[in-house]
Design an enzyme around this catalytic site. Structure first.
Site, mmCIF file in Angstrom:
data_model
loop_
_atom_site.group_PDB
_atom_site.id
_atom_site.type_symbol
_atom_site.label_atom_id
_atom_site.label_comp_id
_atom_site.label_asym_id
_atom_site.label_seq_id
_atom_site.Cartn_x
_atom_site.Cartn_y
_atom_site.Cartn_z
ATOM 1 N N ASP A 67 0.814 -1.214 0.000
ATOM 2 C CA ASP A 67 0.000 0.000 0.000
ATOM 3 C C ASP A 67 0.853 1.271 0.000
ATOM 4 O O ASP A 67 2.060 1.220 0.252
ATOM 5 C CB ASP A 67 -0.984 0.014 1.193
ATOM 6 C CG ASP A 67 -0.384 -0.610 2.458
ATOM 7 O OD1 ASP A 67 0.848 -0.565 2.602
ATOM 8 O OD2 ASP A 67 -1.141 -1.134 3.280
ATOM 9 N N ASN A 137 -7.844 -4.098 13.868
ATOM 10 C CA ASN A 137 -9.213 -4.382 13.424
ATOM 11 C C ASN A 137 -9.257 -5.517 12.391
ATOM 12 O O ASN A 137 -10.277 -5.724 11.742
ATOM 13 C CB ASN A 137 -9.858 -3.112 12.847
ATOM 14 C CG ASN A 137 -9.124 -2.606 11.603
ATOM 15 O OD1 ASN A 137 -8.153 -3.215 11.148
ATOM 16 N ND2 ASN A 137 -9.585 -1.497 11.047
ATOM 17 N N HIS A 139 -7.422 -5.751 9.616
ATOM 18 C CA HIS A 139 -7.112 -5.423 8.211
ATOM 19 C C HIS A 139 -5.778 -6.033 7.776
ATOM 20 O O HIS A 139 -4.883 -6.264 8.592
ATOM 21 C CB HIS A 139 -7.171 -3.907 7.946
ATOM 22 C CG HIS A 139 -6.048 -3.091 8.485
ATOM 23 N ND1 HIS A 139 -6.197 -1.777 8.874
ATOM 24 C CD2 HIS A 139 -4.733 -3.367 8.708
ATOM 25 C CE1 HIS A 139 -5.042 -1.299 9.287
ATOM 26 N NE2 HIS A 139 -4.135 -2.252 9.196
ATOM 27 N N GLU A 144 -9.757 -2.588 4.908
ATOM 28 C CA GLU A 144 -10.436 -2.401 6.184
ATOM 29 C C GLU A 144 -11.654 -3.325 6.260
ATOM 30 O O GLU A 144 -12.098 -3.843 5.233
ATOM 31 C CB GLU A 144 -10.884 -0.932 6.302
ATOM 32 C CG GLU A 144 -9.743 0.090 6.250
ATOM 33 C CD GLU A 144 -8.938 0.159 7.548
ATOM 34 O OE1 GLU A 144 -8.803 -0.864 8.250
ATOM 35 O OE2 GLU A 144 -8.422 1.250 7.856
HETATM 36 C C1 F6R Z 1 1.263 -1.804 6.082
HETATM 37 C C2 F6R Z 1 -0.015 -2.489 6.104
HETATM 38 C C3 F6R Z 1 -0.847 -2.624 7.343
HETATM 39 C C4 F6R Z 1 -0.031 -2.996 8.578
HETATM 40 C C5 F6R Z 1 -0.937 -3.068 9.801
HETATM 41 C C6 F6R Z 1 -0.168 -3.340 11.062
HETATM 42 O O1 F6R Z 1 1.815 -1.806 4.797
HETATM 43 O O2 F6R Z 1 -0.407 -2.897 5.089
HETATM 44 O O3 F6R Z 1 -1.817 -3.610 7.118
HETATM 45 O O4 F6R Z 1 0.598 -4.210 8.363
HETATM 46 O O5 F6R Z 1 -1.634 -1.868 9.947
HETATM 47 O O6 F6R Z 1 0.661 -2.246 11.331
HETATM 48 P P1 F6R Z 1 1.729 -2.292 12.517
HETATM 49 O O7 F6R Z 1 2.742 -3.290 12.115
HETATM 50 O O8 F6R Z 1 2.278 -0.898 12.554
HETATM 51 O O9 F6R Z 1 0.988 -2.665 13.739
#
Ligand code: F6R
Length: 268
Positions: A67, A137, A139, A144
């Site tokens: 992303d 959550n 994702h 989401e």
């Molecule tokens: C990042 C991504 C998100 C993260 C997720 C967890 O490229 O795609 O899905 O993997 O938000 O983030 P952290 O590791 O910061 O808890």
């Protein structure tokens, strides 16, 4: 799903790095799917270390990130391009021409950009190993809750929870984006292997829903139950809501014996 529970986050990163090393050393033209966020930072540190000690070269590696924020300049320190440069690309011998993120600059059409990203991945032969984190959550990428399980790379509006979770990474004077381009769930499911890392107690509920809940758009990561080769690396805190610890432990011991007898069998 293969669930492996380690004592701590460092061991999760160490073992994730072994997966990446195996792919890079096994395949002449490996395609690696990358994630940003706090979780994979220690994995990238390990990969940089492996590179410095001549265990791996990124010369022939192509990468696709999950992303990127909408309308963010690549040189903006908050862009995921900057994150990847700082944590990995600047420290290894990767050719930046082979590193892709699903960007959508001002004036570009997100639909066209999404289709073009899908096309690039296909032309490259698909992702061999996709690294994933998980949101509190549930994702994956920025898919989401309520994201279609058949979704492809597109623009998504972030939930308030994700915006709040990520606000720790922004200074008060910095504008925090509320939209992002992200690989879809179907895009992630196309990867030959997916390796999800989760560490910390704040991920325990999402991990439980992903592994033992029904497949549901309310926990996008639960789609991985339908993936042929999904590996989930957890530390104890992230695994704390799972009830079957001893089975996972036992299954992994048995698998290790098979690996000793027959070697790894990863069909990249
Ligand atoms: C990042 C991504 C998100 C993260 C997720 C967890 O490229 O795609 O899905 O993997 O938000 O983030 P952290 O590791 O910061 O808890």
């Amino acid at each position: 799903m293969q669930i492996i529970i380690y004592d701590n986050a460092q061991q999760v990163a160490h073992n994730a790095a072994l997966w990446v090393k195996e792919l890079i050393n096994k395949k002449p033209d490996p395609v690696l799917g990358l994630a940003t966020g706090s979780t994979p930072i220690s994995l990238y540190k390990q990969l940089v270390e492996q590179h410095k000690t001549n265990q791996i070269s990124f010369k022939n590696v192509t990468t696709f990130n999950l992303d990127e924020y909408h309308h963010i300049a690549p040189e903006n320190p908050q862009s995921y391009r900057s994150f990847m440069a700082e944590n990995l690309f600047n420290h290894v011998d990767i050719d930046l021409k082979n590193t892709y993120l699903p960007t959508c600059a001002t004036g570009q059409n997100p639909r066209e950009q999404g289709l073009a990203y899908e096309d690039k991945i296909k032309k490259q032969g698909g992702v061999d190993l996709q690294i994933l984190g998980i949101g509190a959550n549930g994702h994956i990428g920025f898919n989401e809750p309520t994201s279609s399980l058949s979704s492809r790379t597109r623009i998504k509006t972030l939930t308030q929870q994700t915006i709040t979770d990520n606000s720790r990474l922004f200074r008060p004077d910095e504008e925090q984006p509320t939209m992002a381009m992200t690989m879809g769930i179907a895009t992630i499911m196309d990867a030959r292997y997916v390796l999800l890392m989760a560490t910390g107690a704040n991920k325990a509920n999402a991990v439980k829903d992903m592994i033992t809940g029904g497949v549901s758009v309310m926990c996008p990561a639960s789609a991985l139950q339908m993936h042929e080769n999904a590996i989930v690396l957890l530390d104890k805190a992230a695994a704390s809501e799972l009830s079957d610890h001893s089975y996972y432990q036992w299954a992994n011991n048995e698998n290790s014996k098979l690996i000793e007898d027959y070697g790894y069998f990863h069909n990249y």
